[in-house]
Design a protein around this motif. Structure first.
Motif, mmCIF file in Angstrom:
data_model
loop_
_atom_site.group_PDB
_atom_site.id
_atom_site.type_symbol
_atom_site.label_atom_id
_atom_site.label_comp_id
_atom_site.label_asym_id
_atom_site.label_seq_id
_atom_site.Cartn_x
_atom_site.Cartn_y
_atom_site.Cartn_z
ATOM 1 N N ALA A 1 9.476 16.586 47.497
ATOM 2 C CA ALA A 1 8.734 16.424 48.742
ATOM 3 C C ALA A 1 9.358 15.341 49.607
ATOM 4 O O ALA A 1 9.462 15.492 50.830
ATOM 5 N N GLN A 2 9.767 14.236 48.984
ATOM 6 C CA GLN A 2 10.433 13.184 49.745
ATOM 7 C C GLN A 2 11.756 13.689 50.326
ATOM 8 O O GLN A 2 12.101 13.390 51.467
ATOM 9 N N ALA A 3 12.513 14.463 49.536
ATOM 10 C CA ALA A 3 13.804 14.957 50.011
ATOM 11 C C ALA A 3 13.625 15.934 51.174
ATOM 12 O O ALA A 3 14.404 15.940 52.121
ATOM 13 N N ARG A 4 12.540 16.734 51.132
ATOM 14 C CA ARG A 4 12.284 17.664 52.228
ATOM 15 C C ARG A 4 11.845 16.944 53.501
ATOM 16 O O ARG A 4 12.092 17.426 54.591
ATOM 17 N N PRO B 1 3.834 15.025 33.373
ATOM 18 C CA PRO B 1 4.090 13.973 34.353
ATOM 19 C C PRO B 1 5.498 14.056 34.949
ATOM 20 O O PRO B 1 5.714 13.655 36.094
ATOM 21 N N ASN B 2 6.433 14.607 34.200
ATOM 22 C CA ASN B 2 7.791 14.753 34.735
ATOM 23 C C ASN B 2 7.823 15.765 35.878
ATOM 24 O O ASN B 2 8.553 15.593 36.844
ATOM 25 N N GLU B 3 7.017 16.832 35.764
ATOM 26 C CA GLU B 3 6.958 17.821 36.833
ATOM 27 C C GLU B 3 6.339 17.218 38.077
ATOM 28 O O GLU B 3 6.789 17.495 39.198
ATOM 29 N N ASP B 4 5.299 16.386 37.912
ATOM 30 C CA ASP B 4 4.695 15.733 39.072
ATOM 31 C C ASP B 4 5.693 14.806 39.747
ATOM 32 O O ASP B 4 5.782 14.737 40.981
ATOM 33 N N MET B 5 6.452 14.086 38.949
ATOM 34 C CA MET B 5 7.447 13.182 39.509
ATOM 35 C C MET B 5 8.531 13.974 40.256
ATOM 36 O O MET B 5 8.951 13.578 41.344
#
Length: 119
Positions: free
Chosen positions: A14-17, A4-8
């Motif tokens: 993705a948000q930063a991009r 779950p940490n990798e998904d987060m």
């Protein structure tokens, strides 16, 4: 099974991009002004160099150790030029083909000192 940490992290990246954030001109001006201030504070204070031309030339050559090395090399070069070893004549004869000897202290000339003695 995914972590779950990798998904987060993937979501955060993705948000930063997706954000098209460009710094404002005022922000860049403040950063550059701050950098100029830090560089000016870190710049060493130059003391006045005592002495004149010879002191600056000595410093440019590397100080007394370098000058003493140059002096030793100069003296060795003059010594080899004035009194070359016998192997040097053989070497030059083999490289050039002829051996040339110049006698700077030739004593085959005579002065007429009779006029001074008579007079």
């Amino acid at each position: 099974m995914t972590n779950p940490n990798e998904d987060m992290l993937d979501d955060l990246f993705a948000q930063a991009r997706s954000i098209d954030a460009k710094p404002s001109h005022a922000f860049l001006a403040r950063v550059l002004a701050d950098a100029d201030g830090v560089q000016a504070a870190m710049r060493p204070k130059q003391a006045a160099v005592p002495g004149g031309l010879w002191t600056r030339m000595l410093d440019a050559l590397g100080g007394w150790p370098a000058v003493s090395g140059l002096a030793a090399a100069t003296i060795a070069g003059v010594w080899i030029g004035v009194a070359p070893p016998s192997s040097m004549q053989d070497l030059t004869a083999s490289l050039i083909g002829d051996e040339v000897s110049v006698d700077f202290f030739a004593t085959d000339f005579a002065f007429d000192t009779g006029a001074l003695a008579d007079g």
